[in-house]
Design a protein around this motif. Structure first.
Motif, PDB file in Angstrom:
ATOM      1  N   SER A  52     -43.857 -74.514 -26.832  1.00  0.00           N
ATOM      2  CA  SER A  52     -42.920 -75.468 -27.296  1.00  0.00           C
ATOM      3  C   SER A  52     -41.730 -74.841 -27.983  1.00  0.00           C
ATOM      4  CB  SER A  52     -43.758 -75.912 -28.302  1.00  0.00           C
ATOM      5  OG  SER A  52     -43.884 -75.584 -29.410  1.00  0.00           O
ATOM      6  N   LEU A  53     -42.106 -73.518 -28.070  1.00  0.00           N
ATOM      7  CA  LEU A  53     -40.411 -73.085 -28.771  1.00  0.00           C
ATOM      8  C   LEU A  53     -39.214 -72.465 -27.766  1.00  0.00           C
ATOM      9  CD1 LEU A  53     -42.896 -71.216 -31.291  1.00  0.00           C
ATOM     10  CD2 LEU A  53     -41.000 -73.464 -31.975  1.00  0.00           C
ATOM     11  N   LYS A  54     -37.956 -72.380 -28.006  1.00  0.00           N
ATOM     12  CA  LYS A  54     -37.292 -72.408 -26.908  1.00  0.00           C
ATOM     13  C   LYS A  54     -37.647 -70.430 -26.648  1.00  0.00           C
ATOM     14  CE  LYS A  54     -32.453 -72.278 -26.690  1.00  0.00           C
ATOM     15  NZ  LYS A  54     -31.491 -72.382 -26.731  1.00  0.00           N
ATOM     16  N   GLY A  62     -39.707 -68.856 -27.578  1.00  0.00           N
ATOM     17  CA  GLY A  62     -41.125 -68.341 -27.335  1.00  0.00           C
ATOM     18  C   GLY A  62     -41.652 -66.954 -28.839  1.00  0.00           C
ATOM     19  N   THR A  63     -42.674 -66.253 -28.959  1.00  0.00           N
ATOM     20  CA  THR A  63     -42.657 -65.280 -30.362  1.00  0.00           C
ATOM     21  C   THR A  63     -41.856 -64.732 -30.309  1.00  0.00           C
ATOM     22  OG1 THR A  63     -43.182 -63.559 -28.419  1.00  0.00           O
ATOM     23  CG2 THR A  63     -45.281 -64.797 -28.996  1.00  0.00           C
ATOM     24  N   ASP A  64     -40.063 -64.799 -29.791  1.00  0.00           N
ATOM     25  CA  ASP A  64     -39.146 -63.808 -30.454  1.00  0.00           C
ATOM     26  C   ASP A  64     -38.755 -65.100 -31.117  1.00  0.00           C
ATOM     27  OD1 ASP A  64     -39.387 -61.488 -29.459  1.00  0.00           O
ATOM     28  OD2 ASP A  64     -38.617 -62.512 -26.974  1.00  0.00           O
ATOM     29  N   THR A  65     -39.365 -66.378 -31.112  1.00  0.00           N
ATOM     30  CA  THR A  65     -38.411 -67.192 -32.448  1.00  0.00           C
ATOM     31  C   THR A  65     -39.024 -66.740 -33.655  1.00  0.00           C
ATOM     32  OG1 THR A  65     -39.605 -68.533 -31.195  1.00  0.00           O
ATOM     33  CG2 THR A  65     -38.736 -69.725 -33.134  1.00  0.00           C
ATOM     34  N   LEU A  66     -37.821 -67.038 -34.824  1.00  0.00           N
ATOM     35  CA  LEU A  66     -37.756 -66.324 -36.586  1.00  0.00           C
ATOM     36  C   LEU A  66     -38.271 -67.883 -37.177  1.00  0.00           C
ATOM     37  CD1 LEU A  66     -34.564 -64.973 -36.964  1.00  0.00           C
ATOM     38  CD2 LEU A  66     -36.294 -63.778 -36.102  1.00  0.00           C
ATOM     39  N   LEU A  67     -39.937 -66.974 -38.080  1.00  0.00           N
ATOM     40  CA  LEU A  67     -40.435 -68.166 -38.801  1.00  0.00           C
ATOM     41  C   LEU A  67     -39.314 -68.274 -39.821  1.00  0.00           C
ATOM     42  CD1 LEU A  67     -43.850 -65.977 -38.998  1.00  0.00           C
ATOM     43  CD2 LEU A  67     -43.010 -67.579 -37.812  1.00  0.00           C
ATOM     44  N   PHE A  68     -39.795 -69.170 -40.551  1.00  0.00           N
ATOM     45  CA  PHE A  68     -38.677 -69.220 -40.921  1.00  0.00           C
ATOM     46  C   PHE A  68     -37.119 -70.100 -41.378  1.00  0.00           C
ATOM     47  CE2 PHE A  68     -41.839 -67.372 -43.555  1.00  0.00           C
ATOM     48  CZ  PHE A  68     -43.482 -68.085 -43.473  1.00  0.00           C
ATOM     49  N   LYS A  69     -36.225 -70.336 -42.535  1.00  0.00           N
ATOM     50  CA  LYS A  69     -34.218 -70.201 -41.526  1.00  0.00           C
ATOM     51  C   LYS A  69     -33.978 -69.433 -42.913  1.00  0.00           C
ATOM     52  CE  LYS A  69     -35.394 -74.890 -40.520  1.00  0.00           C
ATOM     53  NZ  LYS A  69     -35.327 -74.735 -39.394  1.00  0.00           N
ATOM     54  N   ALA A  70     -34.567 -68.147 -43.657  1.00  0.00           N
ATOM     55  CA  ALA A  70     -33.747 -67.001 -43.997  1.00  0.00           C
ATOM     56  C   ALA A  70     -32.596 -66.660 -43.180  1.00  0.00           C
ATOM     57  CB  ALA A  70     -34.550 -66.112 -44.658  1.00  0.00           C
ATOM     58  N   PHE A  71     -32.870 -66.589 -41.853  1.00  0.00           N
ATOM     59  CA  PHE A  71     -31.028 -65.707 -41.130  1.00  0.00           C
ATOM     60  C   PHE A  71     -31.028 -66.792 -39.611  1.00  0.00           C
ATOM     61  CE2 PHE A  71     -34.793 -62.123 -43.221  1.00  0.00           C
ATOM     62  CZ  PHE A  71     -33.767 -61.760 -43.703  1.00  0.00           C
ATOM     63  N   ASP A  72     -31.601 -67.715 -39.574  1.00  0.00           N
ATOM     64  CA  ASP A  72     -31.040 -68.000 -38.437  1.00  0.00           C
ATOM     65  C   ASP A  72     -31.638 -69.333 -38.690  1.00  0.00           C
ATOM     66  OD1 ASP A  72     -31.494 -69.300 -35.750  1.00  0.00           O
ATOM     67  OD2 ASP A  72     -32.477 -67.661 -35.167  1.00  0.00           O
ATOM     68  N   GLU A  73     -31.124 -70.574 -38.666  1.00  0.00           N
ATOM     69  CA  GLU A  73     -31.472 -71.859 -38.955  1.00  0.00           C
ATOM     70  C   GLU A  73     -31.894 -72.796 -37.854  1.00  0.00           C
ATOM     71  OE1 GLU A  73     -27.736 -74.506 -38.556  1.00  0.00           O
ATOM     72  OE2 GLU A  73     -27.182 -73.389 -40.487  1.00  0.00           O
ATOM     73  N   GLU A  74     -32.332 -71.556 -36.588  1.00  0.00           N
ATOM     74  CA  GLU A  74     -32.952 -72.416 -35.708  1.00  0.00           C
ATOM     75  C   GLU A  74     -34.689 -71.867 -35.538  1.00  0.00           C
ATOM     76  OE1 GLU A  74     -31.103 -71.612 -31.398  1.00  0.00           O
ATOM     77  OE2 GLU A  74     -29.933 -73.127 -31.861  1.00  0.00           O
ATOM     78  N   GLY A  75     -35.083 -71.204 -36.767  1.00  0.00           N
ATOM     79  CA  GLY A  75     -36.178 -70.849 -37.823  1.00  0.00           C
ATOM     80  C   GLY A  75     -36.966 -71.610 -37.371  1.00  0.00           C
ATOM     81  N   ILE A  76     -38.243 -72.021 -36.877  1.00  0.00           N
ATOM     82  CA  ILE A  76     -39.374 -72.438 -37.498  1.00  0.00           C
ATOM     83  C   ILE A  76     -40.309 -72.490 -39.075  1.00  0.00           C
ATOM     84  CG2 ILE A  76     -39.654 -72.497 -34.851  1.00  0.00           C
ATOM     85  CD1 ILE A  76     -42.344 -71.081 -35.340  1.00  0.00           C
ATOM     86  N   GLU A  77     -40.303 -74.017 -39.124  1.00  0.00           N
ATOM     87  CA  GLU A  77     -41.518 -73.328 -40.829  1.00  0.00           C
ATOM     88  C   GLU A  77     -42.919 -74.157 -40.392  1.00  0.00           C
ATOM     89  OE1 GLU A  77     -40.104 -72.879 -43.336  1.00  0.00           O
ATOM     90  OE2 GLU A  77     -38.108 -72.847 -43.492  1.00  0.00           O
TER      91      GLU A  77
END
Length: 596
Positions: A472-474, A476-491
């Motif tokens: 479901s992630l745009k 995939g596993t290259d998605t950042l965790l949390f939003k410390a460095f990227d607003e599109e990161g997931i929580e």
């Protein structure tokens, strides 16, 4: 007094011995620039000292205008060229300040990450880390600040040597006048340095608390607790309390320094008065010319400023190296545990606790008491018991985060302290109950320092039940965790975080897998699925499960029931559950409704 001087020299030597070879190896040009700057600074005042009296005496004596213009041009050109060269070298050298700060911060960060885990929970070591951080900041000026003071000292020594002959021939009493002022300045500066060092030592405590409070106030992960428990006022009050303490310390330092600064000002006024009076009398008596008056005035001021500079440079070196030495002390901080060099052979492996007892450092209370247990290759052990029974401590000892207070832990019959530390640690893939994920990609959190192929990563996500989430992630596993460095990161939810941590443990492919309550955020059904799959995945590996939910115990060969630091019961699930009045039987009966 002799011991203090010896300690100061020792500190300067030890600090320079540690830092300078590192800088020489990576930035040799820095020292060449410092030498050039030293030569320029030493020469600059002598252009004025030598040429100005020639111009003045020439004007008064009617010397040829062409010669005077030549002197004047040499004076102006020499001063400006030297000023430009000094400005250029200073600007160039300043660029190294930030670079050195970054490089030595990186070195320190590596050391912190390599530090024996035991020391990360030791207040003395934590205080030393804070002292090291502060000691390399603006207190000492870091490596740059120390090196610059050293070369400033050399420049001042050269200037003193250059003015001594001139003063001795034309105004010898200047030595006495300067000596009196210098003695006063030395005593006062020494007193001020002691005040600063005492203030620095007081501040280290406040600064560590500031860091903790600042982190808590701004970290959104504490947001729910702060809001729901109305903790805002308490947090801010704590901040203000320690701010007041810090400000009080700065006020104490300023109050102590104020009268000393006033005395230094009065000494400088007295020196100027004595200098002009003495040289003026010598002109009136015909001992020196007007040109020599200006020369002695410049030479005297240069001599005085250089001597004061030498004293100040030495005291600054002592002060700055004392601050920076805290960094050296941390980098040389003694190991908390013994490390051997014996290689770890390929399996199968047997791990054994033999009469192991353990009390945390600076505590006499035994957390574990005479533990005897053997884990053979491929066995699955479940460790259960109430909170505070010593289950997590058992795992910490097994992973060599701590060493036993008594007894020994054996790997294939050899004390684990004899093995190469890194090789031994590579045997374990733990997922602790307080595991940490980083604000990087899911892939980075799983693979860490290695490269994981897309196929292998996909398999891991499927094994831990995260395939649907990843798809479901745009990115995939290259998605950042949390939003410390990227607003599109997931929580990720707590359960999703735990599954990522389990995938990390699987990816390491170590022969011993440890799950220390990593499924606490999952419901019993989801936990059952994790353990069912995980038990299949572990296969022939050794595994240790710690959980308050006893459903996991059914998958294990043996169960160790911990209570009050001891193993009270040991056996299979069927053996223990049928033990009338047993700890395990009572715990299982209380939870049985969740497993039916």
């Amino acid at each position: 007094m002799a011991d203090k001087k010896k300690n100061s020299i020792h500190t300067i030597f030890k600090t320079a011995k540690y830092f300078f070879p590192i800088v020489w190896k990576t930035h040799r040009e820095f020292f060449f620039l410092c030498v050039l700057r030293t030569i320029l600074a030493a020469v600059q005042p002598f252009v004025r000292i030598m040429l100005l009296p020639l111009i003045i005496d020439g004007l008064l004596g009617g010397r040829d205008i062409r010669t005077l213009l030549l002197y004047a041009a040499a004076l102006v050109l020499g001063q400006n060229l030297l000023s430009f060269a000094l400005s250029f070298t200073d600007t160039t050298l300043e660029k190294y300040d930030y670079q050195f700060q970054n490089e030595f911060t990186e070195i320190m960060s590596r050391r912190i990450m390599e530090l024996d885990f035991q020391l990360t929970e030791d207040k003395t070591a934590l205080d030393q880390i804070e002292l090291a951080r502060e000691g390399m900041s603006w207190y000492s000026g870091g490596v740059y600040g120390i090196a610059i003071q050293f070369f400033y000292l050399i420049a001042n020594v050269l200037k003193v040597m250059g003015t001594v002959a001139l003063i001795a021939m034309n105004a010898p009493l200047l030595f006495v006048i300067t000596a009196v002022l210098l003695a006063g300045h030395t005593v006062i500066q020494s007193m001020q340095n002691k005040i600063e060092i005492e203030s620095f030592n007081r501040l280290s405590k406040f600064n560590r608390i500031f860091g903790y409070l600042g982190y808590g106030l701004m970290d959104l992960r504490y947001g729910k607790d702060i809001r729901l428990y109305h903790a805002k006022d308490m947090m801010v009050d704590k901040w203000e309390e320690y701010t007041d303490g810090s400000l009080e310390n700065w006020k104490w330092q300023a109050d102590k320094r104020l009268p000393l600064n006033l005395i230094k000002t009065l000494l400088s006024v007295a020196y100027d008065t004595a200098l002009y009076l003495y040289l003026g009398v010598r002109v009136i008596w015909g001992k020196i010319t007007i040109g020599m008056f200006s020369q002695m005035l410049s030479a005297g001021n240069t001599f005085n400023e250089s001597l004061q500079g030498i004293v100040w440079n030495i005291q600054e070196l002592i002060k700055r190296t004392n601050y920076a030495y805290e960094y050296v002390k941390f980098m040389e901080y003694p190991a908390a545990i013994q490390k051997g060099s014996r290689p770890v052979n390929k399996g199968p492996h047997t791990l054994e606790f033999r009469n192991v007892s353990f009390a945390y450092p600076k505590s006499e209370t035994k957390v574990l008491d005479r533990i005897n247990l053997t884990l053979r290759q491929g066995e699955h052990l479940s460790v259960v018991g109430p909170n505070g029974a010593g289950k997590t401590t058992f795992v910490k000892l097994l992973c060599r985060l701590y060493d036993p207070t008594e007894g020994e832990i054996l790997l294939d019959g050899v004390d684990i302290r004899e093995y190469d530390y890194s090789a031994y640690m590579s045997l374990f893939s733990p997922v602790f109950q307080d595991f940490k994920l980083f604000g990087f990609s899911i892939r980075d959190n799983v693979a860490l320092d290695s490269v994981c192929s897309d196929e292998e990563m996909e398999g891991l996500m499927n094994q831990v039940g995260l395939s649907d989430k990843i798809s479901s992630l745009k990115n995939g596993t290259d998605t950042l965790l949390f939003k410390a460095f990227d607003e599109e990161g997931i929580e990720p939810s707590g359960g999703e975080q735990q599954k990522i941590a389990i995938a990390r443990a699987l990816y390491k492919k170590a022969p011993v897998v440890i799950l220390d309550e990593p499924t606490a955020a999952l419901d019993p059904v989801a936990e059952y699925e994790i353990y069912r799959r995980f038990d299949e995945l572990v296969g022939g590996k050794s595994a240790i499960y710690i959980s308050h939910r006893l459903s996991s115990c059914k998958f294990c060969d043996r169960i160790a029931v911990f209570s009050q630091g001891r193993i009270r019961e040991y056996g299979t699930h069927d053996e223990l559950v049928s033990m009338a009045g047993g700890i395990y039987a009572e715990m299982y009966a209380a939870q049985a409704q969740y497993y039916q």
